[in-house]
Motif scaffolding. Structure first.
Motif, PDB file in Angstrom:
ATOM      1  N   ASP A 258      77.469   8.334  43.622  1.00  9.01           N
ATOM      2  CA  ASP A 258      78.586   7.666  44.278  1.00  9.01           C
ATOM      3  C   ASP A 258      78.416   7.788  45.791  1.00  9.01           C
ATOM      4  O   ASP A 258      79.003   8.656  46.437  1.00  9.01           O
TER       5      ASP A 258
ATOM      6  N   LYS B  17      80.642   2.241  38.488  1.00  6.93           N
ATOM      7  CA  LYS B  17      81.723   2.727  39.337  1.00  6.93           C
ATOM      8  C   LYS B  17      83.060   2.682  38.607  1.00  6.93           C
ATOM      9  O   LYS B  17      83.825   3.661  38.613  1.00  6.93           O
ATOM     10  N   GLU B  18      83.338   1.560  37.987  1.00  9.46           N
ATOM     11  CA  GLU B  18      84.624   1.377  37.297  1.00  9.46           C
ATOM     12  C   GLU B  18      84.816   2.376  36.164  1.00  9.46           C
ATOM     13  O   GLU B  18      85.938   2.818  35.900  1.00  9.46           O
ATOM     14  N   ASN B  19      83.732   2.750  35.510  1.00 11.19           N
ATOM     15  CA  ASN B  19      83.811   3.665  34.357  1.00 11.19           C
ATOM     16  C   ASN B  19      83.499   5.116  34.717  1.00 11.19           C
ATOM     17  O   ASN B  19      83.253   5.947  33.837  1.00 11.19           O
ATOM     18  N   ASN B  20      83.521   5.407  36.034  1.00 14.29           N
ATOM     19  CA  ASN B  20      83.274   6.779  36.518  1.00 14.29           C
ATOM     20  C   ASN B  20      81.968   7.375  35.997  1.00 14.29           C
ATOM     21  O   ASN B  20      81.907   8.541  35.590  1.00 14.29           O
ATOM     22  N   MET B  21      80.923   6.553  36.015  1.00 15.31           N
ATOM     23  CA  MET B  21      79.616   7.007  35.516  1.00 15.31           C
ATOM     24  C   MET B  21      78.685   7.451  36.642  1.00 15.31           C
ATOM     25  O   MET B  21      77.540   7.832  36.391  1.00 15.31           O
TER      26      MET B  21
ATOM     27  N   GLN C 158      78.367  12.705  41.353  1.00 17.44           N
ATOM     28  CA  GLN C 158      78.824  13.115  42.682  1.00 17.44           C
ATOM     29  C   GLN C 158      77.657  13.753  43.435  1.00 17.44           C
ATOM     30  O   GLN C 158      76.854  14.484  42.858  1.00 17.44           O
TER      31      GLN C 158
END
Length: 253
Positions: A190, A215-219, A222
């Motif tokens: 990200d 991005k939308e599915n928090n995949m 970090q």
């Protein structure tokens, strides 16, 4: 003492690597066009050596001059080890062949491939004259081994970086030095690079919707998770020179 040089240290993975290394009491040389004041403050609070050098990695003359200065600063301190993180990278141009613009194409190869080659060459050369061990970490990409439409230049520059890493490792082993060089693929993080990818044209980049879904599915990983996995590896003493490491091997995904 150990010193770490990090290109692209002002943000993203470079920033996260610097912060973790500071916690490990490793001195920091930051290389980026803008200075990260938080990294500077953290290092000084810990009483660590810190220095920042501004450098445009797409200009080979500037790369040579700046890194000669860095080498002069560090080698005169007779460090035990220098960790060199060739982390800075650019993804542009995202475009199909036949529609590539010359300027970003050349810049991509300069930043992603030529700069790491020149910097590594300089530090391995200097290390021959000292007792300092140099460990080079080249940040690569899964795109080095997978063809992605619209990413011909990025895929090519990272594939070249992998081959340079493997070849340089063979040479250092033949010369029986203590130096090591690896490549590290950080996965899909990200960072600002992902923002650039998501803002590209569907005509230029066939997998655009897939990357938006990451991005939308928090995949997306970090940056601090990736940095911790990499630094754990580098300071473990178990690095296999010439290997291309993947973050998935290190974080158990």
């Amino acid at each position: 003492m150990k010193y770490a040089i990090i290109t692209g240290a002002s943000k993203g993975l470079g920033e996260a690597i610097a912060k973790r290394l500071i916690h490990e009491q490793i001195a920091i040389v930051s290389v980026s066009r803008t200075e990260n004041e938080e990294i500077k403050r953290m290092a000084l609070e810990k009483g660590l050596y810190y220095n920042h050098f501004s450098c445009n990695l797409s200009l080979e003359k500037e790369v040579q001059e700046v890194f000669m200065d860095i080498a002069h600063c560090l080698f005169q301190k007779d460090p035990k080890e220098i960790l060199l993180f060739n982390n800075a990278g650019v993804i542009e141009p995202i475009q199909t062949v036949g529609n590539l613009d010359q300027t970003p194409t050349i810049r991509n190869i300069q930043v992603n491939l030529i700069a790491p080659i020149l910097i590594t060459n300089l530090f391995f050369s200097k290390a021959q004259l000292t007792n300092t061990k140099v460990q080079v970490i080249n940040v690569t990409s899964g795109a080095a081994i997978r063809s992605i439409e619209g990413w011909s230049v990025y895929c090519s520059s990272k594939a070249g970086l992998n081959m340079f890493t493997q070849t340089a490792a063979l040479e250092q082993a033949e010369m029986k030095t203590d130096n090591k060089i690896i490549a590290f693929s950080p996965g899909i993080m990200d960072t600002n690079m992902q923002e650039t990818i998501r803002s590209s044209s569907k005509n230029a980049f066939k997998e655009l919707e897939r990357f938006k879904e990451f991005k939308e599915n928090n995949m997306l990983l970090q940056a601090d998770v990736v940095a911790n996995a990499l630094v754990d590896l580098v300071i473990s003493g178990n690095v296999e020179s010439g290997k291309v490491y993947n973050v998935k091997e290190l974080v158990g995904e």
